[in-house]
Design a protein around this motif. Structure first.
Motif, PDB file in Angstrom:
ATOM      1  N   PHE A 100       6.664  31.307   8.001  1.00  0.00           N
ATOM      2  CA  PHE A 100       7.067  32.704   8.174  1.00  0.00           C
ATOM      3  C   PHE A 100       6.715  33.175   9.582  1.00  0.00           C
ATOM      4  O   PHE A 100       5.606  32.910  10.067  1.00  0.00           O
ATOM      5  CB  PHE A 100       6.349  33.553   7.132  1.00  0.00           C
ATOM      6  N   PRO A 101       7.604  33.876  10.278  1.00  0.00           N
ATOM      7  CA  PRO A 101       7.356  34.233  11.684  1.00  0.00           C
ATOM      8  C   PRO A 101       6.441  35.428  11.897  1.00  0.00           C
ATOM      9  O   PRO A 101       6.318  35.909  13.022  1.00  0.00           O
ATOM     10  CB  PRO A 101       8.775  34.532  12.195  1.00  0.00           C
ATOM     11  N   PHE A 102       5.787  35.931  10.839  1.00  0.00           N
ATOM     12  CA  PHE A 102       4.895  37.072  10.978  1.00  0.00           C
ATOM     13  C   PHE A 102       3.573  36.810  10.266  1.00  0.00           C
ATOM     14  O   PHE A 102       3.509  36.074   9.288  1.00  0.00           O
ATOM     15  CB  PHE A 102       5.520  38.337  10.373  1.00  0.00           C
ATOM     16  N   ASP A 103       2.513  37.424  10.781  1.00  0.00           N
ATOM     17  CA  ASP A 103       1.266  37.583  10.048  1.00  0.00           C
ATOM     18  C   ASP A 103       1.237  39.024   9.551  1.00  0.00           C
ATOM     19  O   ASP A 103       1.834  39.911  10.172  1.00  0.00           O
ATOM     20  CB  ASP A 103       0.063  37.307  10.943  1.00  0.00           C
ATOM     21  N   MET A 104       0.508  39.268   8.456  1.00  0.00           N
ATOM     22  CA  MET A 104       0.535  40.602   7.864  1.00  0.00           C
ATOM     23  C   MET A 104      -0.845  41.008   7.358  1.00  0.00           C
ATOM     24  O   MET A 104      -1.735  40.170   7.195  1.00  0.00           O
ATOM     25  CB  MET A 104       1.537  40.658   6.702  1.00  0.00           C
ATOM     26  N   LYS A 105      -0.964  42.298   7.095  1.00  0.00           N
ATOM     27  CA  LYS A 105      -2.210  42.837   6.570  1.00  0.00           C
ATOM     28  C   LYS A 105      -1.891  44.088   5.754  1.00  0.00           C
ATOM     29  O   LYS A 105      -1.049  44.900   6.140  1.00  0.00           O
ATOM     30  CB  LYS A 105      -3.172  43.170   7.715  1.00  0.00           C
ATOM     31  N   LEU A 106      -2.574  44.249   4.620  1.00  0.00           N
ATOM     32  CA  LEU A 106      -2.473  45.454   3.802  1.00  0.00           C
ATOM     33  C   LEU A 106      -3.756  46.257   3.970  1.00  0.00           C
ATOM     34  O   LEU A 106      -4.851  45.716   3.811  1.00  0.00           O
ATOM     35  CB  LEU A 106      -2.273  45.095   2.327  1.00  0.00           C
ATOM     36  N   ASN A 107      -3.625  47.551   4.281  1.00  0.00           N
ATOM     37  CA  ASN A 107      -4.772  48.429   4.459  1.00  0.00           C
ATOM     38  C   ASN A 107      -4.803  49.506   3.396  1.00  0.00           C
ATOM     39  O   ASN A 107      -3.751  50.061   3.029  1.00  0.00           O
ATOM     40  CB  ASN A 107      -4.733  49.131   5.818  1.00  0.00           C
TER      41      ASN A 107
END
Length: 236
Positions: free
Chosen positions: A220-227
């Protein structure tokens, strides 16, 4: 009966002071809470019963201005802890290769004040959308042994490998969307919850896996984070 009148009086005062706060265009805020990391090889945390280690802490400060009762702009700065892992699928025998890192993140958020804005209201729901950048640093390995062939962490800005001791910070582009739920108790003070989904270009966690010819990105071309944050705001 006196209790009923007293409760009605308190609610009236809270409503009136909340209404006056809506006329104020500027605000500053501080918030903090949990961050959940989503990036390469995050599934290995679940496979090794370490999923809770993907939850880290984050905190932020912000300042904003409402151009109209409907629309506003917020400048937001965040410090966050993060978790990630090296590749296990391509490693003989698999394995779990976790590491942690820190990040400083800046966003410019466009805020939309939802609902009826023809008159002030005490409770406010505000979706927002933001663009920004992240500065990732402070990588620490979570195992006694380093990964057998990824003992080097990609420095994506230079597209070369650097040794662990020479690990360089990564700068990535970012965007996000979220929701603010706020209740203003008086003419200056509000309390709110803020939930958002942050997206970063693939270098955010210090790795941008590519094929052996360095031409095709893997995964996947993105890293992500949930806040998820709880915060306080001052309106003026």
């Amino acid at each position: 009966m006196k209790k009923v009148f007293f409760a009605a009086f308190v609610l009236t005062i809270l409503s009136l002071t909340a209404l006056s706060a809506q006329d104020k265009q500027y605000f500053v805020a501080a918030q903090g809470g949990a961050a959940f990391s989503i990036n390469e090889n995050g599934s290995t945390y679940f496979e090794n019963n370490k999923a809770l280690d993907l939850f880290k802490l984050q905190g932020a400060v912000s300042a904003g201005y409402y151009f109209t009762p409907r629309y506003g702009l917020r400048l937001y700065g965040e410090y966050s802890q993060n978790a990630s892992a090296c590749n296990s699928q391509e490693t003989n025998g698999g394995g779990f290769w976790p590491y942690t890192f820190k990040s400083g993140i800046c966003f410019a958020d466009w805020i939309i004040n939802g609902g009826d804005v023809s008159r002030p209201k005490a409770f406010n729901w505000r979706p927002y959308f933001g663009v920004g950048a992240a500065y990732s640093f402070g990588l620490v390995w979570g195992t006694e042994r380093l990964h057998p062939f990824q003992t080097r962490v990609i420095d994506p800005r230079l597209n070369i490998n650097t040794t662990l001791g020479d690990y360089k910070p990564a700068i990535s582009l970012a965007f996000r969307y979220g929701m603010i739920l706020e209740y203003v108790f008086n003419d200056t003070f509000g309390i709110f919850v803020d939930g958002c989904h942050e997206w970063f270009s693939d270098i955010y966690n210090g790795m941008a896996p590519k094929t052996s010819d360095e031409k095709t990105a893997l995964g996947f071309p993105f890293d992500m984070k949930l806040n998820a944050s709880l915060g306080v705001a001052l309106h003026f």
